[in-house]
Design a protein around this motif. Structure first.
Motif, PDB file in Angstrom:
ATOM      1  N   TYR A  40      47.115  47.308  38.373  1.00 44.46           N
ATOM      2  CA  TYR A  40      46.626  48.155  36.947  1.00 44.46           C
ATOM      3  C   TYR A  40      48.457  47.601  36.101  1.00 44.46           C
ATOM      4  N   ASN A  41      49.382  46.647  37.160  1.00 42.67           N
ATOM      5  CA  ASN A  41      50.379  45.930  36.120  1.00 42.67           C
ATOM      6  C   ASN A  41      50.002  44.425  35.697  1.00 42.67           C
ATOM      7  N   PHE A  42      48.822  43.834  36.726  1.00 41.21           N
ATOM      8  CA  PHE A  42      48.365  42.575  36.769  1.00 41.21           C
ATOM      9  C   PHE A  42      49.815  41.660  37.135  1.00 41.21           C
ATOM     10  N   ASP A  43      49.975  42.141  38.520  1.00 40.86           N
ATOM     11  CA  ASP A  43      50.599  40.935  39.136  1.00 40.86           C
ATOM     12  C   ASP A  43      49.323  40.640  40.262  1.00 40.86           C
ATOM     13  N   TRP A  44      49.352  39.627  39.245  1.00 43.74           N
ATOM     14  CA  TRP A  44      48.550  37.976  39.935  1.00 43.74           C
ATOM     15  C   TRP A  44      48.826  37.591  41.339  1.00 43.74           C
ATOM     16  N   ASN A  45      50.131  37.362  41.993  1.00 41.97           N
ATOM     17  CA  ASN A  45      50.692  36.892  42.829  1.00 41.97           C
ATOM     18  C   ASN A  45      50.543  37.850  43.876  1.00 41.97           C
ATOM     19  N   LYS A  46      50.922  39.029  43.151  1.00 41.11           N
ATOM     20  CA  LYS A  46      51.150  40.182  44.470  1.00 41.11           C
ATOM     21  C   LYS A  46      49.530  40.504  44.890  1.00 41.11           C
ATOM     22  N   GLN A  47      48.732  40.305  44.092  1.00 37.67           N
ATOM     23  CA  GLN A  47      47.428  41.440  44.480  1.00 37.67           C
ATOM     24  C   GLN A  47      47.357  40.069  45.311  1.00 37.67           C
ATOM     25  N   PHE A  48      47.033  38.517  45.242  1.00 36.27           N
ATOM     26  CA  PHE A  48      47.221  37.420  46.374  1.00 36.27           C
ATOM     27  C   PHE A  48      47.791  37.861  47.660  1.00 36.27           C
ATOM     28  N   GLU A  49      49.190  38.199  47.156  1.00 34.40           N
ATOM     29  CA  GLU A  49      49.490  38.554  48.869  1.00 34.40           C
ATOM     30  C   GLU A  49      48.988  39.532  49.993  1.00 34.40           C
ATOM     31  N   LEU A  50      48.899  40.830  49.446  1.00 31.36           N
ATOM     32  CA  LEU A  50      48.372  41.402  49.592  1.00 31.36           C
ATOM     33  C   LEU A  50      46.200  41.917  49.902  1.00 31.36           C
ATOM     34  N   ALA A  51      46.173  40.722  49.520  1.00 33.09           N
ATOM     35  CA  ALA A  51      44.939  41.114  49.652  1.00 33.09           C
ATOM     36  C   ALA A  51      44.488  39.953  51.356  1.00 33.09           C
ATOM     37  N   LEU A  52      43.136  40.753  52.189  1.00 32.90           N
ATOM     38  CA  LEU A  52      42.874  40.320  53.489  1.00 32.90           C
ATOM     39  C   LEU A  52      43.228  38.821  53.476  1.00 32.90           C
ATOM     40  N   ASP A 105      41.297  31.764  40.813  1.00 30.04           N
ATOM     41  CA  ASP A 105      41.647  29.764  40.176  1.00 30.04           C
ATOM     42  C   ASP A 105      40.572  29.345  39.914  1.00 30.04           C
ATOM     43  N   GLU A 106      39.251  29.214  39.766  1.00 33.55           N
ATOM     44  CA  GLU A 106      37.951  29.013  40.124  1.00 33.55           C
ATOM     45  C   GLU A 106      37.813  28.508  38.422  1.00 33.55           C
ATOM     46  N   THR A 107      38.398  29.603  37.127  1.00 33.05           N
ATOM     47  CA  THR A 107      38.120  29.933  36.076  1.00 33.05           C
ATOM     48  C   THR A 107      39.557  29.425  35.449  1.00 33.05           C
ATOM     49  N   LEU A 108      40.334  30.353  35.553  1.00 29.85           N
ATOM     50  CA  LEU A 108      41.788  30.433  34.747  1.00 29.85           C
ATOM     51  C   LEU A 108      43.023  29.642  36.003  1.00 29.85           C
ATOM     52  N   PRO A 109      42.628  28.139  36.215  1.00 31.88           N
ATOM     53  CA  PRO A 109      43.774  27.869  37.435  1.00 31.88           C
ATOM     54  C   PRO A 109      44.964  27.871  36.923  1.00 31.88           C
ATOM     55  N   PRO A 120      44.382  35.921  51.278  1.00 33.21           N
ATOM     56  CA  PRO A 120      44.838  35.938  50.051  1.00 33.21           C
ATOM     57  C   PRO A 120      44.424  34.036  49.614  1.00 33.21           C
ATOM     58  N   ASP A 121      44.242  33.864  50.505  1.00 33.92           N
ATOM     59  CA  ASP A 121      43.635  31.658  49.987  1.00 33.92           C
ATOM     60  C   ASP A 121      42.414  32.016  49.561  1.00 33.92           C
ATOM     61  N   LYS A 122      41.077  32.956  49.427  1.00 30.84           N
ATOM     62  CA  LYS A 122      40.337  33.392  49.103  1.00 30.84           C
ATOM     63  C   LYS A 122      39.966  33.894  47.971  1.00 30.84           C
ATOM     64  N   ALA A 123      41.344  35.208  47.755  1.00 28.55           N
ATOM     65  CA  ALA A 123      41.220  35.706  46.162  1.00 28.55           C
ATOM     66  C   ALA A 123      42.108  35.159  45.216  1.00 28.55           C
TER      67      ALA A 123
END
Length: 447
Positions: free
Chosen positions: A385-397, A407-411, A399-402
């Motif tokens: 909700y806060n557009f914290d992309w790095n935090k989203q990657f960190e919290l994902a099961l 980054d495929e389209t917005l690297p 992170p590398d895939k997230a």
């Protein structure tokens, strides 16, 4: 833990269950209690009653203890192993690294080809999670590849060797009795367990009872000396939906319950292996029957797969069943990879299977209301909700895939601060629109 084990090296019985029954809280129990965020007395009492196990061979010296039981978080196991067609020690070590990176709670070495002792030694030395095996594979190997050469002396010698190496749990197919053979002919797919089919071949060749059943007391002696937990194998697990919950499967489950009580009398820890292919509407019943027949021993299930047509995607068909099984009381889920039914998994398949099952186990923990299980989900919601992309990657099961998908389209790094992704773009992001509505309407704002 090493010092504690050294001080107790002369104990005749060295199992966590034995100490728990004596009222002794071991360092293993203390470690598990901290990881699970529960009182250590709960861990001790659950181990003492057999409803929880801590698979921790005294010779696996770099082990980090973990618990399998209804009072702990739902765990997952990952299978690795060589075959007669593909055998490479480094390849198995690479798979161990993937298992550890992505969060497997235990690893089973199911190797059937190559130098089995060297592979197992390397896997155990490289892993800090418990290692399980299916000893019948090496027993057949040690019998020259012919199951009819199997004898109890060779069987026990192989079990002791693996216990000395540091294997923390054995899958043994001791509950498949000769009397249950006629039920196999009624099935669409017969026996799909490798260990079960080998036992059936031996029993029918000699018209004698299952040697694992006959030598069960001697097996328990080995387990008690090294604290090897028993994973009582479901030789007659259904291999297709048509065979689910049939007489063959349930008769074996009742025998596993009898063997559980015998193991507990000898202070040996036990978990019960569960069905492979089960329709979604039968999973809850299977979980209840296991608790009834096997006295609430931890249930360890493969899948179950809820469809027979998911070839290439059976990590999905099985994770659906695994989540439901975990919700209804299963303690550990055995992962299935996309290669199930098709071939030997590689490292990428192992990764895909682990993540699918981490999702299933986590969903089960949330459904069961485990304390704190949903905290990470709530944190992910805030990050989104806060557009914290790095935090989203960190919290994902994974992170590398997230990060890879984002980054495929917005690297570019600038997009890590963007209030949109490439799906909606800057003008159609629902989060952004909602935030603007709330910001422009004081009546919608909360303190």
């Amino acid at each position: 833990m090493k010092e504690w084990l050294e001080n107790h090296k002369n104990d005749k019985i060295r199992t966590q269950m034995y100490y728990a029954k004596q009222g002794v809280i071991t360092p293993h129990m203390e470690y598990v209690a901290k990881v699970e965020n529960v009182d250590v007395e709960l861990i001790r009492s659950e181990v003492a009653r057999g409803r929880m196990i801590i698979p921790a061979n005294v010779n696996h010296t770099n082990l980090k203890p973990m618990a399998i039981g209804i009072k702990s978080l739902c765990k997952i196991n990952a299978n690795i192993g060589s075959s007669s067609l593909a055998s490479d020690i480094q390849g198995e070590i690479d798979k161990v690294d993937v298992c550890l990176k992505y969060g497997a709670d235990t690893i089973m070495d199911l190797s059937t080809g190559g130098d089995l002792d060297s592979i197992r030694e390397a896997v155990i030395a490289h892993s800090y999670v418990p290692i399980g095996t299916v000893p019948i594979y090496q027993i057949i190997h040690d019998c020259g590849g012919d199951v009819n050469n199997l004898d109890i002396e060779t069987m026990l010698k192989t079990l002791e060797k693996q216990a000395q190496q540091g294997v923390s749990y054995f899958t043994i197919h001791a509950g498949f009795l000769l009397e249950n053979m006629p039920n196999i002919a009624k099935r669409k797919m017969g026996i799909v367990s490798r260990g079960g089919s080998l036992m059936a071949s031996w029993m029918m060749h000699y018209h004698k009872e299952n040697p694992f059943y006959e030598a069960y007391d001697a097996i328990l002696d080995i387990c008690a000396r090294y604290d090897v937990s028993l994973s009582l194998g479901d030789s007659l697990r259904p291999g297709c939906l048509a065979d689910a919950s049939d007489e063959a499967q349930l008769n074996e489950l009742k025998i596993l319950g009898e063997l559980t009580l015998k193991a507990w009398e000898r202070n040996v820890q036990v978990m019960i292996e569960g069905p492979g292919h089960v329709p979604l509407n039968q999973i809850e019943r299977n979980m209840k029957l296991e608790r009834e027949y096997c006295h609430e021993a931890p249930f360890y299930i493969l899948g179950p797969l809820v469809s027979d047509i998911g070839a290439g995607y059976d990590h999905i068909t099985s994770a659906i069943g695994a989540a439901v099984g975990g919700w209804h009381g299963c303690s550990m889920l055995c992962y299935v990879t996309p290669k199930e039914h098709l071939g030997l998994p590689n490292s990428q398949d192992v990764r895909d299977g682990i993540i699918a099952y981490k999702i299933a186990a986590h969903a089960a923990d949330i459904a069961r209301g485990r304390k704190g299980a949903r905290d990470v989900d709530d944190a992910m919601s805030d990050a989104r909700y806060n557009f914290d992309w790095n935090k989203q990657f960190e919290l994902a099961l994974d992170p590398d895939k997230a990060k890879e998908f984002h980054d495929e389209t917005l690297p570019q790094d600038v997009f890590k601060d963007a209030e949109f992704c490439s799906m909606c773009g800057p003008k159609f992001c629902s989060y952004k629109i909602t935030r603007e509505i709330v910001a422009n309407n004081p009546s919608l704002q909360t303190n």
